[in-house]
Design a protein around this motif. Structure first.
Motif, short mmCIF file in Angstrom:
data_model
loop_
_atom_site.label_atom_id
_atom_site.label_comp_id
_atom_site.label_asym_id
_atom_site.label_seq_id
_atom_site.Cartn_x
_atom_site.Cartn_y
_atom_site.Cartn_z
N SER A 43 8.04 -32.26 7.38
CA SER A 43 9.45 -32.41 6.99
C SER A 43 10.06 -33.68 7.59
CB SER A 43 10.25 -31.19 7.45
OG SER A 43 10.26 -31.12 8.86
N TYR A 44 9.28 -34.44 8.32
CA TYR A 44 9.80 -35.68 8.90
C TYR A 44 9.75 -36.78 7.85
CZ TYR A 44 10.07 -33.57 13.42
OH TYR A 44 10.43 -32.77 14.46
N VAL A 45 10.59 -36.63 6.85
CA VAL A 45 10.68 -37.58 5.75
C VAL A 45 12.14 -37.78 5.40
CG1 VAL A 45 8.42 -36.99 4.78
CG2 VAL A 45 10.45 -35.79 3.98
N GLY A 46 12.41 -38.84 4.67
CA GLY A 46 13.74 -39.06 4.14
C GLY A 46 14.66 -39.78 5.09
N PRO A 47 15.83 -40.18 4.55
CA PRO A 47 16.79 -40.92 5.35
C PRO A 47 17.32 -40.08 6.50
CG PRO A 47 17.56 -40.65 3.06
CD PRO A 47 16.25 -39.95 3.19
N GLY A 48 17.69 -40.77 7.56
CA GLY A 48 18.28 -40.09 8.71
C GLY A 48 18.06 -40.87 9.99
N ALA A 49 18.50 -40.26 11.07
CA ALA A 49 18.34 -40.87 12.40
C ALA A 49 17.12 -40.25 13.07
CB ALA A 49 19.59 -40.66 13.23
N TYR A 50 16.25 -41.08 13.61
CA TYR A 50 15.01 -40.64 14.23
C TYR A 50 14.94 -41.15 15.67
CZ TYR A 50 13.08 -39.48 9.60
OH TYR A 50 12.85 -38.95 8.36
N ASN A 51 14.12 -40.48 16.46
CA ASN A 51 13.76 -40.98 17.78
C ASN A 51 12.26 -41.23 17.74
OD1 ASN A 51 12.63 -40.94 20.50
ND2 ASN A 51 14.66 -40.38 21.17
N ILE A 52 11.87 -42.47 17.93
CA ILE A 52 10.45 -42.84 17.97
C ILE A 52 10.16 -43.32 19.38
CG2 ILE A 52 8.65 -44.35 17.06
CD1 ILE A 52 10.27 -44.54 14.47
N GLY A 53 9.11 -42.81 19.97
CA GLY A 53 8.80 -43.21 21.34
C GLY A 53 7.34 -43.02 21.67
N ALA A 54 6.99 -43.37 22.90
CA ALA A 54 5.61 -43.26 23.37
C ALA A 54 5.52 -42.20 24.45
CB ALA A 54 5.14 -44.60 23.93
N GLY A 55 4.49 -41.41 24.36
CA GLY A 55 4.19 -40.43 25.39
C GLY A 55 2.84 -40.74 26.00
N LEU A 56 2.59 -40.19 27.18
CA LEU A 56 1.33 -40.45 27.88
C LEU A 56 0.67 -39.15 28.31
CD1 LEU A 56 2.26 -43.29 30.40
CD2 LEU A 56 1.16 -43.55 28.20
N GLU A 57 -0.63 -39.17 28.32
CA GLU A 57 -1.43 -38.16 29.01
C GLU A 57 -2.31 -38.94 29.97
OE1 GLU A 57 -3.60 -35.47 26.51
OE2 GLU A 57 -1.93 -35.34 25.10
N ILE A 58 -2.34 -38.53 31.24
CA ILE A 58 -3.08 -39.25 32.27
C ILE A 58 -4.09 -38.29 32.89
CG2 ILE A 58 -2.89 -40.63 34.38
CD1 ILE A 58 0.18 -40.91 33.59
N GLN A 59 -5.38 -38.62 32.78
CA GLN A 59 -6.42 -37.74 33.31
C GLN A 59 -6.51 -37.77 34.82
OE1 GLN A 59 -10.08 -38.80 31.39
NE2 GLN A 59 -9.55 -37.71 29.52
N SER A 60 -6.38 -38.95 35.42
CA SER A 60 -6.56 -39.05 36.86
C SER A 60 -5.73 -40.21 37.38
CB SER A 60 -8.04 -39.21 37.15
OG SER A 60 -8.34 -40.27 37.98
N PRO A 61 -5.19 -40.12 38.57
CA PRO A 61 -5.37 -39.06 39.56
C PRO A 61 -4.55 -37.82 39.20
CG PRO A 61 -3.85 -40.71 40.41
CD PRO A 61 -4.32 -41.21 39.07
N ILE A 62 -4.97 -36.70 39.74
CA ILE A 62 -4.26 -35.44 39.52
C ILE A 62 -2.81 -35.62 39.98
CG2 ILE A 62 -4.15 -32.99 40.19
CD1 ILE A 62 -6.63 -33.67 38.53
N GLY A 63 -1.88 -35.11 39.20
CA GLY A 63 -0.46 -35.20 39.57
C GLY A 63 0.22 -36.49 39.12
N ALA A 64 -0.54 -37.40 38.48
CA ALA A 64 0.08 -38.63 37.97
C ALA A 64 1.11 -38.25 36.92
CB ALA A 64 -0.98 -39.54 37.37
N ARG A 65 2.17 -39.05 36.84
CA ARG A 65 3.20 -38.71 35.86
C ARG A 65 3.75 -39.95 35.18
NH1 ARG A 65 7.86 -36.96 40.19
NH2 ARG A 65 8.22 -39.10 40.71
N CYS A 66 4.33 -39.70 34.02
CA CYS A 66 4.92 -40.77 33.22
C CYS A 66 6.39 -40.93 33.60
CB CYS A 66 4.79 -40.42 31.74
SG CYS A 66 5.41 -41.72 30.67
N ILE A 67 6.83 -42.17 33.72
CA ILE A 67 8.24 -42.46 33.97
C ILE A 67 8.71 -43.45 32.90
CG2 ILE A 67 8.10 -42.02 36.46
CD1 ILE A 67 8.06 -45.06 36.90
N GLY A 68 10.01 -43.61 32.76
CA GLY A 68 10.54 -44.57 31.80
C GLY A 68 10.88 -43.92 30.48
N GLU A 69 10.53 -44.61 29.39
CA GLU A 69 10.88 -44.15 28.03
C GLU A 69 10.38 -42.74 27.75
OE1 GLU A 69 12.70 -45.83 25.73
OE2 GLU A 69 12.91 -47.60 26.98
N CYS A 70 9.21 -42.39 28.27
CA CYS A 70 8.63 -41.09 27.97
C CYS A 70 9.43 -39.94 28.57
CB CYS A 70 7.19 -41.01 28.44
SG CYS A 70 7.01 -41.32 30.20
N THR A 71 10.35 -40.24 29.49
CA THR A 71 11.16 -39.19 30.09
C THR A 71 12.53 -39.09 29.44
OG1 THR A 71 12.04 -40.68 31.79
CG2 THR A 71 10.03 -39.45 32.33
#
Length: 169
Positions: free
Chosen positions: A126-154
């Protein structure tokens, strides 16, 4: 004198051990920054996106998966806050990103005016047609354990960063 020399190596080992523990408890932070995205675009045309990924430390990040996701915040079929990714299979992998190092990636996202037949019945169709969208980047980090994403992904999904209109005929 002998006693002092015997204690000194133990003190050094204890200090090094403490430093390792401190570093291990500080989570590694990997930052995403959306450095290229127009504020408006036409449906059915490729939208260029540029994402910068930076390791803020304190340790090397390994197995970093960068995915482009989106949600539709207004218009028919809007579902603010629902972030899907990777949208249209847009993802890339960084095997190793050193502390203080950055990588920049370019993607092209096409949001259609109607659902393509191949996507009918799929999640996010259903993500079609005119409108306002949020497009962004997300991360998955394998190592080190507990690593986290900051910035746009939050950033809170549900906050549009691009408006799509019908392409002129």
């Amino acid at each position: 004198m002998r006693r002092t020399l015997a204690v000194l190596p133990l003190a050094i080992l204890a200090a090094l051990s403490l430093a390792d523990t401190t570093q291990a408890t500080t989570p590694t932070k990997v930052q995403t920054t959306l450095i290229g995205l127009p504020s408006t675009a036409a449906l059915d045309t490729p939208i260029p996106i540029e994402v910068k990924v930076t390791n803020r430390g304190p340790r090397v990040a390994k197995g970093v998966l960068v995915e482009i996701g989106l949600d539709k915040d207004s218009g028919a079929g809007a579902d603010p806050g629902l972030d899907i990714g990777p949208y249209d299979g847009l993802k890339t992998h960084i095997s190793k990103l050193g502390v203080g190092r950055s990588r920049t990636f370019r993607f092209k996202v096409t949001i259609h005016s109607t659902t393509p037949p191949s996507e009918i019945g799929t999640f996010g169709a259903s993500y079609v047609g005119p409108g306002a969208y949020n497009i962004g980047a997300g991360l998955e980090i394998q190592s080190p354990i507990g690593a986290r994403c900051i910035g746009e992904c939050t950033k809170d999904v549900g906050v549009a960063n691009i408006t799509l209109t019908t392409a002129p005929s």
